[in-house]
Enzyme design. Sequence first.
Site, PDB file in Angstrom:
ATOM      1  N   ASP A  65      -4.253  83.973  55.536  1.00 11.63           N
ATOM      2  CA  ASP A  65      -3.232  83.044  55.021  1.00 11.63           C
ATOM      3  C   ASP A  65      -2.596  83.701  53.807  1.00 11.63           C
ATOM      4  O   ASP A  65      -3.150  83.663  52.704  1.00 11.63           O
ATOM      5  CB  ASP A  65      -3.868  81.714  54.614  1.00 11.63           C
ATOM      6  CG  ASP A  65      -4.381  80.920  55.793  1.00 11.63           C
ATOM      7  OD1 ASP A  65      -3.555  80.389  56.537  1.00 11.63           O
ATOM      8  OD2 ASP A  65      -5.607  80.835  55.966  1.00 11.63           O
ATOM      9  N   ARG A  73      -4.431  84.719  49.935  1.00  5.34           N
ATOM     10  CA  ARG A  73      -5.813  85.178  49.742  1.00  5.34           C
ATOM     11  C   ARG A  73      -5.877  86.484  48.989  1.00  5.34           C
ATOM     12  O   ARG A  73      -6.825  86.739  48.253  1.00  5.34           O
ATOM     13  CB  ARG A  73      -6.512  85.323  51.098  1.00  5.34           C
ATOM     14  CG  ARG A  73      -6.348  84.154  52.052  1.00  5.34           C
ATOM     15  CD  ARG A  73      -6.748  82.825  51.454  1.00  5.34           C
ATOM     16  NE  ARG A  73      -6.630  81.747  52.436  1.00  5.34           N
ATOM     17  CZ  ARG A  73      -6.699  80.464  52.135  1.00  5.34           C
ATOM     18  NH1 ARG A  73      -6.902  80.090  50.882  1.00  5.34           N
ATOM     19  NH2 ARG A  73      -6.578  79.546  53.070  1.00  5.34           N
ATOM     20  N   ARG A 138       4.311  74.487  49.336  1.00  7.24           N
ATOM     21  CA  ARG A 138       4.118  75.522  50.344  1.00  7.24           C
ATOM     22  C   ARG A 138       5.213  75.473  51.402  1.00  7.24           C
ATOM     23  O   ARG A 138       5.353  76.419  52.189  1.00  7.24           O
ATOM     24  CB  ARG A 138       2.759  75.349  51.017  1.00  7.24           C
ATOM     25  CG  ARG A 138       1.577  75.525  50.089  1.00  7.24           C
ATOM     26  CD  ARG A 138       0.295  75.021  50.721  1.00  7.24           C
ATOM     27  NE  ARG A 138       0.012  75.672  51.992  1.00  7.24           N
ATOM     28  CZ  ARG A 138      -0.876  75.231  52.885  1.00  7.24           C
ATOM     29  NH1 ARG A 138      -1.549  74.104  52.634  1.00  7.24           N
ATOM     30  NH2 ARG A 138      -1.083  75.882  54.004  1.00  7.24           N
ATOM     31  N   LYS A 168       2.896  77.065  61.781  1.00 10.81           N
ATOM     32  CA  LYS A 168       2.036  75.910  61.503  1.00 10.81           C
ATOM     33  C   LYS A 168       2.855  74.847  60.783  1.00 10.81           C
ATOM     34  O   LYS A 168       3.919  75.147  60.246  1.00 10.81           O
ATOM     35  CB  LYS A 168       0.814  76.333  60.690  1.00 10.81           C
ATOM     36  CG  LYS A 168       1.140  76.977  59.325  1.00 10.81           C
ATOM     37  CD  LYS A 168      -0.115  77.544  58.685  1.00 10.81           C
ATOM     38  CE  LYS A 168       0.200  78.066  57.294  1.00 10.81           C
ATOM     39  NZ  LYS A 168      -0.946  78.744  56.675  1.00 10.81           N
ATOM     40  N   HIS A 169       2.388  73.569  60.789  1.00 10.54           N
ATOM     41  CA  HIS A 169       1.234  73.012  61.484  1.00 10.54           C
ATOM     42  C   HIS A 169       1.771  72.044  62.524  1.00 10.54           C
ATOM     43  O   HIS A 169       2.274  70.985  62.173  1.00 10.54           O
ATOM     44  CB  HIS A 169       0.338  72.243  60.524  1.00 10.54           C
ATOM     45  CG  HIS A 169      -0.146  73.022  59.329  1.00 10.54           C
ATOM     46  ND1 HIS A 169       0.578  73.140  58.163  1.00 10.54           N
ATOM     47  CD2 HIS A 169      -1.299  73.707  59.135  1.00 10.54           C
ATOM     48  CE1 HIS A 169      -0.111  73.852  57.280  1.00 10.54           C
ATOM     49  NE2 HIS A 169      -1.249  74.213  57.840  1.00 10.54           N
ATOM     50  N   HIS A 181      -7.861  68.820  54.444  1.00 12.02           N
ATOM     51  CA  HIS A 181      -9.130  69.488  54.162  1.00 12.02           C
ATOM     52  C   HIS A 181     -10.210  68.460  53.798  1.00 12.02           C
ATOM     53  O   HIS A 181     -11.397  68.716  53.972  1.00 12.02           O
ATOM     54  CB  HIS A 181      -8.972  70.477  53.000  1.00 12.02           C
ATOM     55  CG  HIS A 181      -8.132  71.661  53.333  1.00 12.02           C
ATOM     56  ND1 HIS A 181      -6.764  71.645  53.222  1.00 12.02           N
ATOM     57  CD2 HIS A 181      -8.468  72.903  53.778  1.00 12.02           C
ATOM     58  CE1 HIS A 181      -6.291  72.827  53.585  1.00 12.02           C
ATOM     59  NE2 HIS A 181      -7.296  73.598  53.926  1.00 12.02           N
ATOM     60  N   ASP A 249      -6.177  74.240  63.591  1.00  6.88           N
ATOM     61  CA  ASP A 249      -6.420  74.490  62.174  1.00  6.88           C
ATOM     62  C   ASP A 249      -7.935  74.589  62.021  1.00  6.88           C
ATOM     63  O   ASP A 249      -8.701  74.329  62.959  1.00  6.88           O
ATOM     64  CB  ASP A 249      -5.830  73.359  61.325  1.00  6.88           C
ATOM     65  CG  ASP A 249      -5.527  73.789  59.890  1.00  6.88           C
ATOM     66  OD1 ASP A 249      -6.057  74.829  59.449  1.00  6.88           O
ATOM     67  OD2 ASP A 249      -4.773  73.076  59.200  1.00  6.88           O
TER      68      ASP A 249
END
Length: 333
Positions: A65, A73, A138, A168-169, A181, A249
Amino acid sequence: MSRFGATILAPLGPVLSEDEARFFAEARPFGFILFARNLETAEQIRALCDDLRAAVGWHAPIFIDQEGGRVQRLRPPLATEFLPPLDEVMQAGPNAARAMELRYRLIAAELLALGIDGNCAPMLDVARSQTHAFLRNRCYGESLSQVVEMGKAATKGMVDGGVLPVMKHLPGHGLAQLDSHKDLPRIDAPRAELEEVDFAAFRPFADLPLAMTAHLVFEGLNTKPATIDPAMITLIRENIGFQGLLMTDDISMEALTGSIGERSAASIAAGCDLVLHCNGKMPEMEQAVREAGWMTEAAQTRAEAALRTRTVPAEIDIAALRAEREALLAGHR
């Protein structure tokens, strides 16, 4: 080509253990995904990518990601630090599309130099004023047209850079007011709005090779999270028109309930091609692999088609592209 396991998996740390190598060799996941816990130095990352591919015996795709902003990351000195996408789009103004293309062309170059050849982007969720903070900046824009324009620019940058994009998503996370999450978002919006905005954002990208589902419920359309709801996977395939390789996901996210095995089985039964498991915990991966099983014949065909879209990028002058991008951003500050 040998049959792939219907999973994308992640190693636990920066070095592949003997147990992991044996497990991956047997599971034969379609690919792998890396997180900050796996990333220390450029040399170490390249070695880890080599070891992951050696474990499965072929040049498996390795994803990450790397959106830029909060969700990237790789950070300096390993990679460029970028603004959140929505912030950059607003800052760049009329230059935004070109700046976005350059952003993702540079990201692609940085990823490929480390052995990573897949990026979980573009993110085609349309931001609203009420969009949860975990997602909002984002996004690429607050209108359908802006998201599509920026999404096409981002996709071009990655494809030109030899990196597989994963949109995505699906079928649209922009109205979510909870972080999936941690909780299950439930979206109460008219079907007409979803069709005209959220679902519509993905239709121009229906020919992309890979995509990722969303863990959420649209009130009146589904009662289970989209990832495990056959009706929503049908909507993704038939209404939106996406015919590529569809991954979940992260299957361990708390929007879903039940064991990892139960979640994995439900997502495959619903019509997903791949189960994405991200935390690297061996007992959970064992459940995911066991219940996801091997790819169906249709999924295998889609997987092979996706792999054929990998390209060798043309050489670029990275310094020149950086300078152009900075000039575009500076020109509208």
